[in-house]
Design a protein around this motif. Structure first.
Motif, PDB file in Angstrom:
ATOM      1  N   ALA A 403       0.767  -1.190   0.227  1.00 46.64           N
ATOM      2  CA  ALA A 403       0.251  -0.193   0.138  1.00 46.64           C
ATOM      3  C   ALA A 403       0.895   1.198  -0.104  1.00 46.64           C
ATOM      4  O   ALA A 403       0.383   2.378  -0.391  1.00 46.64           O
ATOM      5  CB  ALA A 403      -0.916   0.081   1.016  1.00 46.64           C
ATOM      6  N   VAL A 404       1.933   1.122   0.391  1.00 48.34           N
ATOM      7  CA  VAL A 404       2.879   2.481   0.268  1.00 48.34           C
ATOM      8  C   VAL A 404       3.960   2.319  -0.598  1.00 48.34           C
ATOM      9  O   VAL A 404       4.683   3.237  -0.937  1.00 48.34           O
ATOM     10  CB  VAL A 404       3.744   2.475   1.852  1.00 48.34           C
ATOM     11  CG1 VAL A 404       2.591   2.633   2.884  1.00 48.34           C
ATOM     12  CG2 VAL A 404       4.713   1.312   1.983  1.00 48.34           C
ATOM     13  N   ALA A 405       3.741   1.306  -1.694  1.00 50.82           N
ATOM     14  CA  ALA A 405       4.790   1.243  -2.739  1.00 50.82           C
ATOM     15  C   ALA A 405       4.068   1.826  -3.930  1.00 50.82           C
ATOM     16  O   ALA A 405       2.841   1.656  -4.004  1.00 50.82           O
ATOM     17  CB  ALA A 405       5.234  -0.182  -3.017  1.00 50.82           C
ATOM     18  N   GLN A 406       4.884   2.125  -4.889  1.00 61.41           N
ATOM     19  CA  GLN A 406       4.304   2.708  -6.239  1.00 61.41           C
ATOM     20  C   GLN A 406       3.814   1.478  -7.091  1.00 61.41           C
ATOM     21  O   GLN A 406       4.719   0.786  -7.302  1.00 61.41           O
ATOM     22  CB  GLN A 406       5.500   3.605  -7.060  1.00 61.41           C
ATOM     23  CG  GLN A 406       4.814   4.291  -8.202  1.00 61.41           C
ATOM     24  CD  GLN A 406       4.093   5.394  -7.790  1.00 61.41           C
ATOM     25  OE1 GLN A 406       4.090   6.085  -7.159  1.00 61.41           O
ATOM     26  NE2 GLN A 406       2.804   5.342  -8.558  1.00 61.41           N
ATOM     27  N   GLY A 407       2.624   1.658  -7.390  1.00 57.75           N
ATOM     28  CA  GLY A 407       2.051   0.647  -8.459  1.00 57.75           C
ATOM     29  C   GLY A 407       1.163  -0.681  -7.881  1.00 57.75           C
ATOM     30  O   GLY A 407       0.598  -0.353  -6.785  1.00 57.75           O
ATOM     31  N   GLN A 408       0.985  -1.593  -8.772  1.00 54.60           N
ATOM     32  CA  GLN A 408      -0.012  -2.288  -8.357  1.00 54.60           C
ATOM     33  C   GLN A 408       0.609  -3.701  -7.957  1.00 54.60           C
ATOM     34  O   GLN A 408       1.316  -4.122  -8.464  1.00 54.60           O
ATOM     35  CB  GLN A 408      -0.997  -2.728  -9.204  1.00 54.60           C
ATOM     36  CG  GLN A 408      -1.963  -1.813  -9.710  1.00 54.60           C
ATOM     37  CD  GLN A 408      -3.119  -2.108 -10.672  1.00 54.60           C
ATOM     38  OE1 GLN A 408      -2.984  -3.107 -11.698  1.00 54.60           O
ATOM     39  NE2 GLN A 408      -4.329  -1.505 -10.683  1.00 54.60           N
ATOM     40  N   THR A 409       0.062  -4.310  -6.854  1.00 52.20           N
ATOM     41  CA  THR A 409       0.751  -5.460  -6.173  1.00 52.20           C
ATOM     42  C   THR A 409      -0.342  -6.302  -6.063  1.00 52.20           C
ATOM     43  O   THR A 409      -1.751  -6.268  -5.370  1.00 52.20           O
ATOM     44  CB  THR A 409       1.400  -5.439  -4.896  1.00 52.20           C
ATOM     45  OG1 THR A 409       2.326  -4.388  -4.942  1.00 52.20           O
ATOM     46  CG2 THR A 409       1.892  -6.574  -4.391  1.00 52.20           C
ATOM     47  N   LEU A 410      -0.144  -7.869  -6.449  1.00 52.09           N
ATOM     48  CA  LEU A 410      -1.206  -8.913  -6.536  1.00 52.09           C
ATOM     49  C   LEU A 410      -0.784  -9.677  -5.332  1.00 52.09           C
ATOM     50  O   LEU A 410       0.323 -10.272  -5.447  1.00 52.09           O
ATOM     51  CB  LEU A 410      -1.436  -9.687  -7.655  1.00 52.09           C
ATOM     52  CG  LEU A 410      -2.380 -10.904  -7.714  1.00 52.09           C
ATOM     53  CD1 LEU A 410      -3.775 -10.481  -7.406  1.00 52.09           C
ATOM     54  CD2 LEU A 410      -2.175 -11.672  -9.130  1.00 52.09           C
ATOM     55  N   ILE A 411      -1.729  -9.941  -4.327  1.00 57.76           N
ATOM     56  CA  ILE A 411      -1.493 -10.759  -3.375  1.00 57.76           C
ATOM     57  C   ILE A 411      -2.387 -12.043  -3.382  1.00 57.76           C
ATOM     58  O   ILE A 411      -3.537 -11.927  -3.344  1.00 57.76           O
ATOM     59  CB  ILE A 411      -1.494  -9.864  -1.767  1.00 57.76           C
ATOM     60  CG1 ILE A 411      -0.580  -8.923  -1.778  1.00 57.76           C
ATOM     61  CG2 ILE A 411      -1.431 -11.135  -0.495  1.00 57.76           C
ATOM     62  CD1 ILE A 411      -0.868  -7.867  -0.444  1.00 57.76           C
ATOM     63  N   HIS A 412      -1.774 -13.287  -3.334  1.00 52.09           N
ATOM     64  CA  HIS A 412      -2.580 -14.313  -3.494  1.00 52.09           C
ATOM     65  C   HIS A 412      -2.470 -15.344  -2.143  1.00 52.09           C
ATOM     66  O   HIS A 412      -1.416 -15.689  -1.987  1.00 52.09           O
ATOM     67  CB  HIS A 412      -1.894 -14.948  -4.715  1.00 52.09           C
ATOM     68  CG  HIS A 412      -2.985 -16.379  -4.890  1.00 52.09           C
ATOM     69  ND1 HIS A 412      -2.682 -17.422  -5.989  1.00 52.09           N
ATOM     70  CD2 HIS A 412      -4.237 -16.706  -4.575  1.00 52.09           C
ATOM     71  CE1 HIS A 412      -3.493 -18.408  -5.800  1.00 52.09           C
ATOM     72  NE2 HIS A 412      -4.422 -18.018  -5.109  1.00 52.09           N
ATOM     73  N   ASP A 413      -3.489 -15.110  -1.357  1.00 50.66           N
ATOM     74  CA  ASP A 413      -3.335 -15.732  -0.080  1.00 50.66           C
ATOM     75  C   ASP A 413      -4.064 -17.187  -0.065  1.00 50.66           C
ATOM     76  O   ASP A 413      -5.377 -17.068   0.363  1.00 50.66           O
ATOM     77  CB  ASP A 413      -3.836 -14.899   1.157  1.00 50.66           C
ATOM     78  CG  ASP A 413      -3.687 -15.490   2.539  1.00 50.66           C
ATOM     79  OD1 ASP A 413      -3.207 -16.661   2.613  1.00 50.66           O
ATOM     80  OD2 ASP A 413      -4.014 -14.598   3.444  1.00 50.66           O
ATOM     81  N   TRP A 414      -3.747 -18.056  -0.869  1.00 48.29           N
ATOM     82  CA  TRP A 414      -4.415 -19.337  -1.232  1.00 48.29           C
ATOM     83  C   TRP A 414      -4.658 -20.341  -0.004  1.00 48.29           C
ATOM     84  O   TRP A 414      -5.318 -20.999  -0.142  1.00 48.29           O
ATOM     85  CB  TRP A 414      -3.684 -20.076  -2.180  1.00 48.29           C
ATOM     86  CG  TRP A 414      -2.050 -20.503  -1.910  1.00 48.29           C
ATOM     87  CD1 TRP A 414      -1.012 -19.685  -2.190  1.00 48.29           C
ATOM     88  CD2 TRP A 414      -1.801 -21.580  -1.259  1.00 48.29           C
ATOM     89  NE1 TRP A 414       0.336 -20.386  -1.788  1.00 48.29           N
ATOM     90  CE2 TRP A 414      -0.363 -21.535  -1.324  1.00 48.29           C
ATOM     91  CE3 TRP A 414      -2.429 -22.902  -0.818  1.00 48.29           C
ATOM     92  CZ2 TRP A 414       0.382 -22.609  -0.400  1.00 48.29           C
ATOM     93  CZ3 TRP A 414      -1.749 -23.643  -0.318  1.00 48.29           C
ATOM     94  CH2 TRP A 414      -0.218 -23.628  -0.233  1.00 48.29           C
ATOM     95  N   VAL A 415      -3.936 -20.146   1.115  1.00 42.13           N
ATOM     96  CA  VAL A 415      -3.924 -21.193   2.033  1.00 42.13           C
ATOM     97  C   VAL A 415      -5.262 -21.072   2.923  1.00 42.13           C
ATOM     98  O   VAL A 415      -5.955 -22.155   3.041  1.00 42.13           O
ATOM     99  CB  VAL A 415      -2.717 -20.843   3.181  1.00 42.13           C
ATOM    100  CG1 VAL A 415      -2.935 -22.006   4.332  1.00 42.13           C
ATOM    101  CG2 VAL A 415      -1.532 -21.180   2.385  1.00 42.13           C
ATOM    102  N   TYR A 416      -5.778 -19.839   3.390  1.00 43.24           N
ATOM    103  CA  TYR A 416      -6.831 -19.947   4.174  1.00 43.24           C
ATOM    104  C   TYR A 416      -8.156 -19.269   3.293  1.00 43.24           C
ATOM    105  O   TYR A 416      -7.938 -18.672   2.285  1.00 43.24           O
ATOM    106  CB  TYR A 416      -6.615 -18.877   5.572  1.00 43.24           C
ATOM    107  CG  TYR A 416      -5.573 -19.234   6.342  1.00 43.24           C
ATOM    108  CD1 TYR A 416      -5.724 -20.409   7.038  1.00 43.24           C
ATOM    109  CD2 TYR A 416      -4.496 -18.466   6.608  1.00 43.24           C
ATOM    110  CE1 TYR A 416      -4.812 -21.042   7.884  1.00 43.24           C
ATOM    111  CE2 TYR A 416      -3.415 -19.114   7.506  1.00 43.24           C
ATOM    112  CZ  TYR A 416      -3.347 -20.231   8.229  1.00 43.24           C
ATOM    113  OH  TYR A 416      -2.743 -20.711   8.851  1.00 43.24           O
ATOM    114  N   ASP A 417      -9.330 -19.738   3.973  1.00 37.69           N
ATOM    115  CA  ASP A 417     -10.652 -19.336   3.338  1.00 37.69           C
ATOM    116  C   ASP A 417     -11.049 -18.049   3.010  1.00 37.69           C
ATOM    117  O   ASP A 417     -11.500 -17.582   2.031  1.00 37.69           O
ATOM    118  CB  ASP A 417     -11.938 -20.420   3.770  1.00 37.69           C
ATOM    119  CG  ASP A 417     -11.616 -21.762   3.406  1.00 37.69           C
ATOM    120  OD1 ASP A 417     -10.756 -22.212   2.494  1.00 37.69           O
ATOM    121  OD2 ASP A 417     -12.417 -22.628   3.984  1.00 37.69           O
TER     122      ASP A 417
END
Length: 509
Positions: A403-417
């Protein structure tokens, strides 16, 4: 009714005393009374005046009673402040709870050094005390002594405390060697979606454990004639699943091979502890563990769990989000190398000292200094993997960092529902997050944080992420009902205040 009220007050006083790290005798000295009187008060067997409650609260620096119950704890955060100085990483929460469960293997005295003083540990201590295990804080409340009874009284188990921690599931491995049948309350903990115990059962059935789950209880039966006749292959490379299999194998009279085992930090600490108990474990740090079991363990053991890499990541994120220069000491570097490699690619300015050993003599530590940095969103998505990949519990902190970095970041938290869903709470504080599905979040930065008042998410790491964002937001924010944070962090607000944060703990009247 009056007796029930006294019992509730007594439990609150006991919890406050234990949190302070005092014995009953120490509290008695502060009150100019006897240890037996304190014992009666804590058991609800003595009438107690409002004046005495006030004196106890003052002695323990704790609000004891608010209309019969201590109200939920909240945090008032004055944000926009820079952090500075140095802060030490505490011992691992997940290692400490595994070692508490592991102490049930031993009929001798177990001493654990610098145990994390967190709610998860307190709940397990309440469960252990209820079944006859004697525990006490020693060395000014820094270390914990555990002495088991000859026989455990499982009928007296504190079901309420047990249901407030998922760690209770790790009682299964030690208990199956101590009795033919027993009951455990359903495991609780964070609200992270559906998590079955079937992977545990697939492993533990090989030791003769059979469980029927009815009416909020696990009903366990043990056939001691059943032993593993071939390697145990875990159906998920989970930390607690691996720990349960290790705990069961430790007192199996023979050699047990566990494949697809987790090699994460808390599993390694448990292996080192088992070695201190006289159990040989080959393959520590790999996905194949060979356990040379000992049918009877009766030794006096002294063990120091290592530092918590997830707390270290929390503190790194605190420095990044608040644009601060902060030195984080006693960082278990081998469990943060991937995270730091990703942050380096994003532009993090930091340096580290030469490596040195933790008190367990095995884990590698460094001191890490983080400086204000201009971060760019990573090209690849952020996603967890079993160790040595990016730690599952560290993924949420990248939401605040992204959120404090320049640009878009995709976070894939696949472990928990549903843990990724809780990350969208950052939107209340000015974050720009788009939930793509229950596991994927797109974070747009940089963020102009704004203060807000909100309820704490019911999951530990997302709750801390919200707190960190509040620290970065100009103005005053309020985070309500932070019990979930206290489950996993010791005195987090006070420790952050020591390096420049302004966080006030308060309760409703």
């Amino acid at each position: 009714m009056a007796d029930d009220y006294l019992v509730r007050i007594g439990k609150l006083i006991r919890d406050a005393r234990q949190h302070r790290g005092w014995t009953q005798s120490q509290l008695a000295d502060a009150l100019a009374t006897s240890q037996s009187a304190v014992n009666r008060i804590e058991r609800g067997n003595q009438n107690i005046s409002l004046e005495m409650i006030a004196r106890i609260g003052e002695a323990l620096d704790s609000e004891i009673v608010s209309l019969g119950y201590a109200g939920p704890m909240h945090l008032r955060v004055v944000g926009g402040r820079r952090l500075s100085g140095a802060i030490d990483v505490k011992t691992s929460k997940n290692a400490c709870v595994a070692l508490l469960c592991g102490s049930l293997l031993n009929r001798g005295r177990t001493v654990l050094r610098r145990v994390a003083r967190i709610e998860e540990v307190f709940r397990l201590l309440e469960v252990l005390n209820s079944i006859g295990v004697r525990t006490r804080w020693i060395n000014d409340g820094v270390d914990l002594e555990i002495v088991p009874p000859a026989e455990l009284d499982m009928a007296a188990i504190d079901a309420e405390a047990a249901r407030r921690t998922r760690s209770i599931i790790m009682f299964l491995g030690p208990l199956l060697h101590r009795m033919d049948s027993f009951r455990l309350p359903y495991a609780g903990g964070c609200d992270l979606g559906t998590r079955t115990i079937e992977p545990h059962m697939i492993a533990l059935r090989r030791f003769g454990l059979d469980i029927a789950a009815t009416e909020g209880l696990y009903h366990a039966q043990v056939d001691h004639s059943v032993t593993p006749d071939r390697p145990i292959v875990l159906t998920e490379r989970g930390d607690t699943v691996t720990e349960n299999a290790l705990l069961a194998a430790a007192r199996h009279d023979g050699v047990t091979v566990i494949r697809n085992a987790s090699s994460n930090y808390m599993v390694q600490d448990l292996c080192f502890f088992l070695e201190a108990l006289g159990v040989r474990v080959d393959g520590v740090g790999t996905t194949t563990l060979t356990v040379h079991g000992v049918p009877s363990i009766d030794v006096d053991v002294d063990y120091s769990p290592s530092e918590d890499p997830v707390e270290a990541m929390s503190l790194i994120a605190a420095a990044v989000v608040t644009e601060s220069q902060l030195t984080i000491r006693r960082v278990p570097i081998e469990f943060l190398e991937i995270e730091l490699a990703v942050l380096e690619e994003m532009g993090l300015d930091h340096d580290r000292t030469a490596e040195y050993r933790a008190d367990n003599g095995r884990t590698r530590l460094v001191d890490l200094t983080v400086r204000p940095s201009k971060l760019e969103a990573p090209i690849d998505k952020i996603h967890p993997m079993p160790f040595p990949g990016l730690n599952i519990d560290n993924v949420p902190f990248f939401a605040a960092i992204a959120a404090v970095a320049q640009g878009q970041t995709l976070i894939h938290d696949w472990v928990y529902d549903n843990r990724a869903i809780y990350l969208t709470d950052l939107g209340r504080l000015g974050g720009r997050l788009q939930l793509l599905d229950p596991h994927r979040v797109l974070v747009e930065g940089p963020t102009r944080w704004r203060a807000a008042e909100m309820m704490c998410p019911p999951a530990l790491r997302p709750a801390v992420v919200v707190l960190l964002a509040m620290m970065a937001a100009e103005g005053t924010s309020v985070l309500r009902n932070v019990y979930v944070i206290n489950r996993g962090y010791e005195d987090l607000a006070e420790r952050l205040n020591s390096v420049g944060a302004q966080i006030e703990i308060f309760r409703d009247i």
